[in-house]
Design a protein around this motif. Structure first.
Motif, PDB file in Angstrom:
ATOM      1  N   VAL A 198       0.687  -1.122   0.059  1.00  0.00           N
ATOM      2  CA  VAL A 198      -0.021  -0.019   0.018  1.00  0.00           C
ATOM      3  C   VAL A 198       0.928   1.078   0.203  1.00  0.00           C
ATOM      4  N   SER A 199       1.846   1.144   0.879  1.00  0.00           N
ATOM      5  CA  SER A 199       2.799   2.460   0.642  1.00  0.00           C
ATOM      6  C   SER A 199       3.542   2.787  -0.361  1.00  0.00           C
ATOM      7  N   LEU A 200       4.101   1.440  -1.190  1.00  0.00           N
ATOM      8  CA  LEU A 200       4.826   1.638  -2.246  1.00  0.00           C
ATOM      9  C   LEU A 200       3.740   2.175  -3.422  1.00  0.00           C
ATOM     10  N   GLU A 201       2.483   1.606  -3.379  1.00  0.00           N
ATOM     11  CA  GLU A 201       1.616   2.180  -4.530  1.00  0.00           C
ATOM     12  C   GLU A 201       1.285   3.644  -4.391  1.00  0.00           C
ATOM     13  N   ALA A 202       1.234   4.138  -2.916  1.00  0.00           N
ATOM     14  CA  ALA A 202       1.257   5.541  -2.965  1.00  0.00           C
ATOM     15  C   ALA A 202       2.329   6.205  -3.301  1.00  0.00           C
ATOM     16  N   PHE A 203       3.578   5.654  -3.095  1.00  0.00           N
ATOM     17  CA  PHE A 203       4.948   6.481  -3.740  1.00  0.00           C
ATOM     18  C   PHE A 203       4.743   6.343  -5.102  1.00  0.00           C
ATOM     19  N   SER A 249       2.174   7.028  -7.323  1.00  0.00           N
ATOM     20  CA  SER A 249       1.357   7.709  -7.760  1.00  0.00           C
ATOM     21  C   SER A 249       2.047   8.899  -8.240  1.00  0.00           C
ATOM     22  N   GLY A 250       1.621   8.891  -9.828  1.00  0.00           N
ATOM     23  CA  GLY A 250       2.494   9.908 -10.652  1.00  0.00           C
ATOM     24  C   GLY A 250       3.577   9.379 -11.262  1.00  0.00           C
ATOM     25  N   LEU A 251       4.155   8.189 -10.883  1.00  0.00           N
ATOM     26  CA  LEU A 251       5.298   7.840 -11.420  1.00  0.00           C
ATOM     27  C   LEU A 251       5.188   6.312 -12.067  1.00  0.00           C
ATOM     28  N   SER A 252       6.240   6.085 -12.690  1.00  0.00           N
ATOM     29  CA  SER A 252       6.063   4.542 -13.311  1.00  0.00           C
ATOM     30  C   SER A 252       6.677   3.559 -12.287  1.00  0.00           C
ATOM     31  N   TRP A 253       5.925   2.409 -12.319  1.00  0.00           N
ATOM     32  CA  TRP A 253       6.079   1.510 -11.298  1.00  0.00           C
ATOM     33  C   TRP A 253       7.584   0.922 -11.292  1.00  0.00           C
ATOM     34  N   ASN A 302       9.223  12.754  -1.393  1.00  0.00           N
ATOM     35  CA  ASN A 302       7.800  13.835  -1.517  1.00  0.00           C
ATOM     36  C   ASN A 302       7.427  13.728  -0.084  1.00  0.00           C
ATOM     37  N   ARG A 303       7.313  14.805   0.585  1.00  0.00           N
ATOM     38  CA  ARG A 303       7.029  15.072   2.061  1.00  0.00           C
ATOM     39  C   ARG A 303       5.628  14.534   2.312  1.00  0.00           C
ATOM     40  N   ALA A 304       4.546  14.779   1.430  1.00  0.00           N
ATOM     41  CA  ALA A 304       3.051  14.470   1.779  1.00  0.00           C
ATOM     42  C   ALA A 304       3.167  12.881   1.692  1.00  0.00           C
ATOM     43  N   LYS A 305       4.018  12.217   0.626  1.00  0.00           N
ATOM     44  CA  LYS A 305       4.033  10.656   0.614  1.00  0.00           C
ATOM     45  C   LYS A 305       4.412  10.001   1.898  1.00  0.00           C
ATOM     46  N   ILE A 306       5.808  10.641   2.232  1.00  0.00           N
ATOM     47  CA  ILE A 306       6.454  10.292   3.437  1.00  0.00           C
ATOM     48  C   ILE A 306       5.412  10.416   4.704  1.00  0.00           C
ATOM     49  N   GLU A 307       4.982  11.580   4.925  1.00  0.00           N
ATOM     50  CA  GLU A 307       3.995  11.776   6.072  1.00  0.00           C
ATOM     51  C   GLU A 307       2.612  10.926   5.880  1.00  0.00           C
ATOM     52  N   ALA A 308       2.370  10.455   4.835  1.00  0.00           N
ATOM     53  CA  ALA A 308       0.935   9.829   4.426  1.00  0.00           C
ATOM     54  C   ALA A 308       1.741   8.202   4.986  1.00  0.00           C
ATOM     55  N   THR A 309       2.598   7.944   4.700  1.00  0.00           N
ATOM     56  CA  THR A 309       2.983   6.466   5.034  1.00  0.00           C
ATOM     57  C   THR A 309       3.110   6.215   6.672  1.00  0.00           C
ATOM     58  N   ARG A 313      -4.132   7.928   4.410  1.00  0.00           N
ATOM     59  CA  ARG A 313      -3.950   8.928   3.371  1.00  0.00           C
ATOM     60  C   ARG A 313      -3.319   8.390   2.491  1.00  0.00           C
ATOM     61  N   PHE A 314      -3.466   9.288   1.264  1.00  0.00           N
ATOM     62  CA  PHE A 314      -2.978   8.925   0.007  1.00  0.00           C
ATOM     63  C   PHE A 314      -3.597   7.663  -0.569  1.00  0.00           C
ATOM     64  N   VAL A 315      -4.790   7.330  -0.548  1.00  0.00           N
ATOM     65  CA  VAL A 315      -5.135   6.127  -0.895  1.00  0.00           C
ATOM     66  C   VAL A 315      -6.587   6.369  -1.360  1.00  0.00           C
ATOM     67  N   GLY A 316      -6.711   6.842  -2.875  1.00  0.00           N
ATOM     68  CA  GLY A 316      -7.565   7.154  -3.728  1.00  0.00           C
ATOM     69  C   GLY A 316      -8.099   5.908  -4.247  1.00  0.00           C
ATOM     70  N   PRO A 317      -9.051   5.865  -4.971  1.00  0.00           N
ATOM     71  CA  PRO A 317      -9.610   4.638  -5.804  1.00  0.00           C
ATOM     72  C   PRO A 317      -8.800   4.193  -6.772  1.00  0.00           C
TER      73      PRO A 317
END
Length: 187
Positions: free
Chosen positions: A38-43, A45-49, A91-98, A157-161
């Motif tokens: 779940v954490s890696l999927e959030a990171f 977001s907006g990038l390639s896997w 990315n601060r938002a993604k780190i804090e969301a994790t 956080r940082f878990v949309g559909p």
């Protein structure tokens, strides 16, 4: 020629596709693994896997092996340490969301709840047949929308559909391997 849904030509990507992506979870999925994915999927977001795969070991090192108990104890000093880590996506938002998600998972565990059960509750019925093309795969589904809403209600956080659906695919809660794919799910 061997057909893969994605990743052909890059050994790291091929191995991920062939051995992890879309493989159904064990009867009792590991909560640490679910938290990592779940954490890696959030990171992602907006990038390639593949970017995330290449940084996966650095993410594991930076986030204490994705041990939710350890990450839940991270503070501002850890956020600053991670922001300085060139091995991960900074990315601060993604780190804090994790970190917030680790705390939400710890609170779930304190209530006797499991992340695996939340995912299972939103597992869709299997498709009658595999799809033929990647562009036929949805970005989200009613089930992933409900999963994202459920996770956010629990403090994630940082878990949309779309991120929830990507996690469902990666973790094998949906089988989105294409019809001609070399992988046989449920092996």
């Amino acid at each position: 020629m061997t057909f893969r849904c994605f990743g052909t030509g890059d050994p790291l990507y091929e191995t991920y596709h062939d051995t992890e992506w879309g493989v159904p979870p064990e009867p009792t999925p590991d909560e640490r693994e679910l938290f990592e994915r779940v954490s890696l999927e959030a990171f992602q977001s907006g990038l390639s896997w593949i970017t995330i795969l290449r940084k996966r070991e650095a993410f594991r090192a930076g986030f204490a092996g994705f041990d939710p108990e350890a990450v839940a104890c991270f503070g501002e000093r850890d956020v600053e340490r991670l922001l300085a880590d060139v091995g991960i996506v900074r990315n601060r938002a993604k780190i804090e969301a994790t970190i917030a998600n680790a705390r939400a998972l710890r609170a779930m565990h304190d209530r006797g709840e499991r992340l695996a059960d939340v995912f299972e509750a939103h597992r869709p019925a299997p498709r009658p047949q595999r799809l033929s093309r990647l562009d036929e795969l949805p970005a989200s589904t009613p089930e992933s929308t409900a999963l994202a809403k459920d996770l956010r209600r629990r403090g994630f956080r940082f878990v949309g559909p779309t991120t929830a659906y990507a996690a469902m695919q990666a973790l094998g809660y949906v089988d989105d391997h294409l019809a001609e794919c070399v992988v046989v799910v449920g092996r």
